[in-house]
Structures are given as C-alpha cells and as structure tokens.
Design an enzyme around this catalytic site. Structure first.
Site, PDB file in Angstrom:
ATOM      1  N   ASP A 109       0.854  -1.191   0.000  1.00 43.74           N
ATOM      2  CA  ASP A 109       0.000   0.000   0.000  1.00 43.74           C
ATOM      3  C   ASP A 109       0.882   1.230   0.000  1.00 43.74           C
ATOM      4  O   ASP A 109       2.048   1.151  -0.403  1.00 43.74           O
ATOM      5  CB  ASP A 109      -0.933  -0.048   1.222  1.00 43.74           C
TER       6      ASP A 109
ATOM      7  N   HIS B 232      -3.529   6.129   3.500  1.00 44.43           N
ATOM      8  CA  HIS B 232      -4.281   4.916   3.194  1.00 44.43           C
ATOM      9  C   HIS B 232      -3.661   3.653   3.799  1.00 44.43           C
ATOM     10  O   HIS B 232      -4.339   2.834   4.412  1.00 44.43           O
ATOM     11  CB  HIS B 232      -4.402   4.775   1.684  1.00 44.43           C
TER      12      HIS B 232
ATOM     13  N   SER C 150     -11.476  -1.073   0.254  1.00 45.81           N
ATOM     14  CA  SER C 150     -10.113  -1.049   0.772  1.00 45.81           C
ATOM     15  C   SER C 150     -10.090  -1.371   2.258  1.00 45.81           C
ATOM     16  O   SER C 150      -9.097  -1.892   2.767  1.00 45.81           O
ATOM     17  CB  SER C 150      -9.483   0.333   0.552  1.00 45.81           C
TER      18      SER C 150
END
Length: 421
Positions: A62, A99, A261
C-alpha cells in the site's frame, strides 16, 4: 478459469450454511473501540478466544504504514518499491498517503493500552510495510512496483498479502503472472479489494480478477451490499464491512472512511486467524475454509456477495472438508489457456492505488456525521420545544391583535363611476 472470458454471467452452486455461534459481549471499551461494529457483528470477539493471529506475518502492499501508537508494535519490517519513500517502507507515499496506515490498523491494530484505541481483526499478527506510490511521478512503473513488492513479501516469509488497491482493468501485465505465481507456489494467500462503484469502479479490476486471489466485496452497516463502497464481479470470494469504518492515520489521528479497501484488511486479518488456528492447512484450504463458513446470501457464488458474508468464529472452529485445489481458480492453468501464443501488451496504466475516497477526520465519535443521541436529547428536543412554543405565542398574538383592531368606516367613493345615467 473460463469465467474471466464470459464476463458477469450469473453462476449457481451449492449454498453452505454457517455454524451458529453464541453471542458474547465484549469488555467495555472507549468510544473508538465502540465504533468497530464488525468485531462483534462478524464474530471476531468469539474467534479471539481461539486465536488472535499470533505468529502470522502479513504484508501490506500500500502507500506505506506510517508511525502511530495503535500499530507501531505490529510492524516488524518493510521496504519501499516506489523510489520516493524511505528504505524501511514506513514513510507514507502517493496521492493518498494515509491509506496504508488506515488499512494496517484495521488489520492488526493493537490499541493504545487497556480498552483504548483501534483493534485490528488479527491484533496479534505481525506486519510488513511494502510502500508503493500511485498518483505521483515516480521513475518506477506502477505495475513493476507491485510485482517487486509481491516477490519481496514472499521472500520475507509473509503468508498473507493484503492488496487494498485496484488496477482499474480486468487484465494485468505478464509481469504479474510471475509475481502472483511465485506467491501461490510459496503457499501465500493474497487478499484483494473489489473496488468501489461510487468512485467509478463499476466492476472488479486486477488484482481482484486474478484466479486464486481472495477478492473482497463491501457491506454497509446493516450487512447489505454497499452500493458506493463496493463493486461487483464474478471473481468475488466473500464480503465484509466497507462503510462507517474507523482507522488510524500516521501520527495517531483516528479517521472515518469507507471502501472495499477497508473490507479487505478485515478479511486479511481473518486469514491470519485461520492460518494461526490451523497451521496444518495450505493456502488453498485456508481460502476454502473462509468461503465455506461464510453466511450465504441467495445463490452462491454471486457477483455481489461472493460465497457470502464472513463469519470469523466459524472460520476458525468449523469442521470443513479439505480440498486439493484453490476453489477460486488456478492462475497457472489460466496462463496456459490464455497466454499461449498471445502477444500480450501492457494494458492501461494505473490511475489510482484505490478507488476509496480520502478519509475524513474523526469527529468526536459522531462517525456517521448525524446528530448523536446526546445532541438530540440535550439540544434538539429543547430547541424543538421552544420553537414550537414560540410559534404558538406568535400565532396567538396575531389573532388577538386582529380581533382588537378598531373598525374604520369604509370609504366607497373610489367605487363611483363616471358613467352617464
């Protein structure tokens, strides 16, 4: 394997009923922990009586896992594959730098002590931070970053890889064939996000379309398919919560967010629980156990729920027959069938690491952005009372005023006409 060529055709197989479990009330936690509804609703508290994922190494490919109190103890290694991050993979990169940390906290957050902070679905699992960058200029193509990150993760001993990202294309480059095969040959479970319809991803894209990958679709807080925070596709394996999520950003700030996600690390944590509780199982049987114990919705597998909604306790305790092949397909067979003699060109480049909208700062426990019960009872109700009372007074005043108004003789002179009699 043929299903990728047939598009979104409806399929029908035998539905599997999940085991019934006893309801267990967790210990009282702070308001952050209270928002993690998926821990109770999908039986993670019960599963933790069996295991919390001890000894399982999970790689998070990520934007990089930043430093935050809830997650620091879980990260045991990392590397950067973007060329713009730090060597240890702990510097957030890309257009959505928060994120990766949010994803990691949902997967293996350990809280901040006592009953405070975010707990991941596998709070005793260990994490690797493989940082990749999307949406920014880098000298390394996105596809290459992903392939390199997968091979590195396998070489570090990861048994689970979380990929909360999408290529936004059904196809993938041939370089991924090698990387994903390498992972499957080394007994690694790869968990990928279905993508989000609300951000323009109407159907799943690679890596969620790759045979053998455990693809995760999203659910709302009521356990129904999420319209905005999930996409549909025939490669979906299971579904998990993707709305009203709470996670930790770099620095320790709590944030609310939605998207498949977030559903992906919930399931990746479940994979870690199964691997810890059943170390004798290979990757194929770990996946089979998770989809076989999912709570089915209608005919399964479906392009919306896959084999159903996850059931963490059933996944670690149920009696599930073993299988010899991955129930979600074989990449090796797919390559033999579709790559033979083909002159495959690299499809469209990535346009984002995830379809998930940027998260918003956490607002003192009001996760849905709606008035809280406290606000309604201490502010809203009194306001309504005084507003209503004030309206009655005004109306009464108008009525009384009109009745007491003096009568004025009417002047009709302006009604006369100049017509000749």
């Amino acid at each position: 394997m043929h299903r990728l060529r047939r598009g979104l055709a409806s399929l029908s197989v035998l539905a599997v009923t999940a085991l019934a479990v006893l309801s267990v009330t967790p210990a009282r936690a702070d308001y952050i922990r209270d928002f993690e509804y998926w821990l109770g609703d999908y039986n993670f508290y019960q599963a933790w009586d069996v295991t919390q994922g001890d000894g399982v190494l999970v790689s998070v490919i990520d934007s990089g896992i930043g430093y935050a109190p809830d997650i620091n103890a879980a990260v045991v290694g990392g590397a950067d594959f973007s060329g713009v991050g730090s060597p240890d993979g702990r510097t957030p990169v890309g257009e959505s730098p928060d994120h990766g940390t949010l994803v990691a906290s949902v997967l293996a957050g350990r809280g901040t002590g006592g009953n405070n902070g975010v707990l991941g679905t596998a709070p005793a699992a260990q994490l690797l931070s493989a940082s990749v960058a999307f949406g920014v200029e880098t000298s390394i193509p996105s596809d290459e970053q992903i392939a390199n990150a997968i091979i590195w993760s396998v070489d570090q001993g990861a048994k689970v890889i979380n990929m909360s990202l999408t290529r936004n294309s059904l196809e993938w480059p041939t370089s991924w064939d090698k990387a994903f095969l390498y992972a499957f040959e080394h007994d690694v479970v790869i968990v990928a996000a279905a993508g989000n319809r609300g951000a323009g991803t109407t159907e799943v894209g690679a890596p969620a379309t790759i045979p053998g990958v455990l693809t995760v679709a999203g659910l709302d807080v009521n356990g129904e398919a999420s319209y905005d925070a999930s996409s549909q596709g025939i490669t979906i394996g299971v579904s998990a919560p993707s709305e009203a999520l709470v996670g930790v950003a770099p620095g320790g700030a709590y944030m609310k967010w939605s998207g498949s996600s977030g559903a992906t690390p919930i399931v990746a944590g479940l994979v870690a629980l199964v691997r810890a509780s059943h170390p004798e199982l290979d990757a194929n049987n770990v996946i089979n156990r998770i989809i076989s114990t999912a709570t089915p919705v209608g005919e399964v597998p479906s392009p919306i729920y896959g084999y159903g909604k996850i059931n963490a306790y059933a996944a670690v305790t149920a009696d599930v027959p073993t299988v010899k092949k991955n129930p979600l397909g074989s990449l090796e067979e797919w390559i033999k069938l579709y790559r033979r003699g083909s002159n495959t060109t690299t499809p469209e480049p990535w346009d984002t690491s995830t379809a998930t909208p940027l998260p918003l700062p956490f607002d003192s426990g009001n996760i849905a952005g709606l008035p809280t019960l406290y606000q309604l009872t201490t502010v809203g109700v009194p306001l309504l009372f005084f507003a209503g009372f004030g309206t009655i007074v005004v109306i009464g005043y108008i009525v009384v005023t009109r009745r007491l108004r003096p009568v004025v003789p009417r002047d009709n002179s302006h009604h006369e006409t100049d017509e000749t009699p």
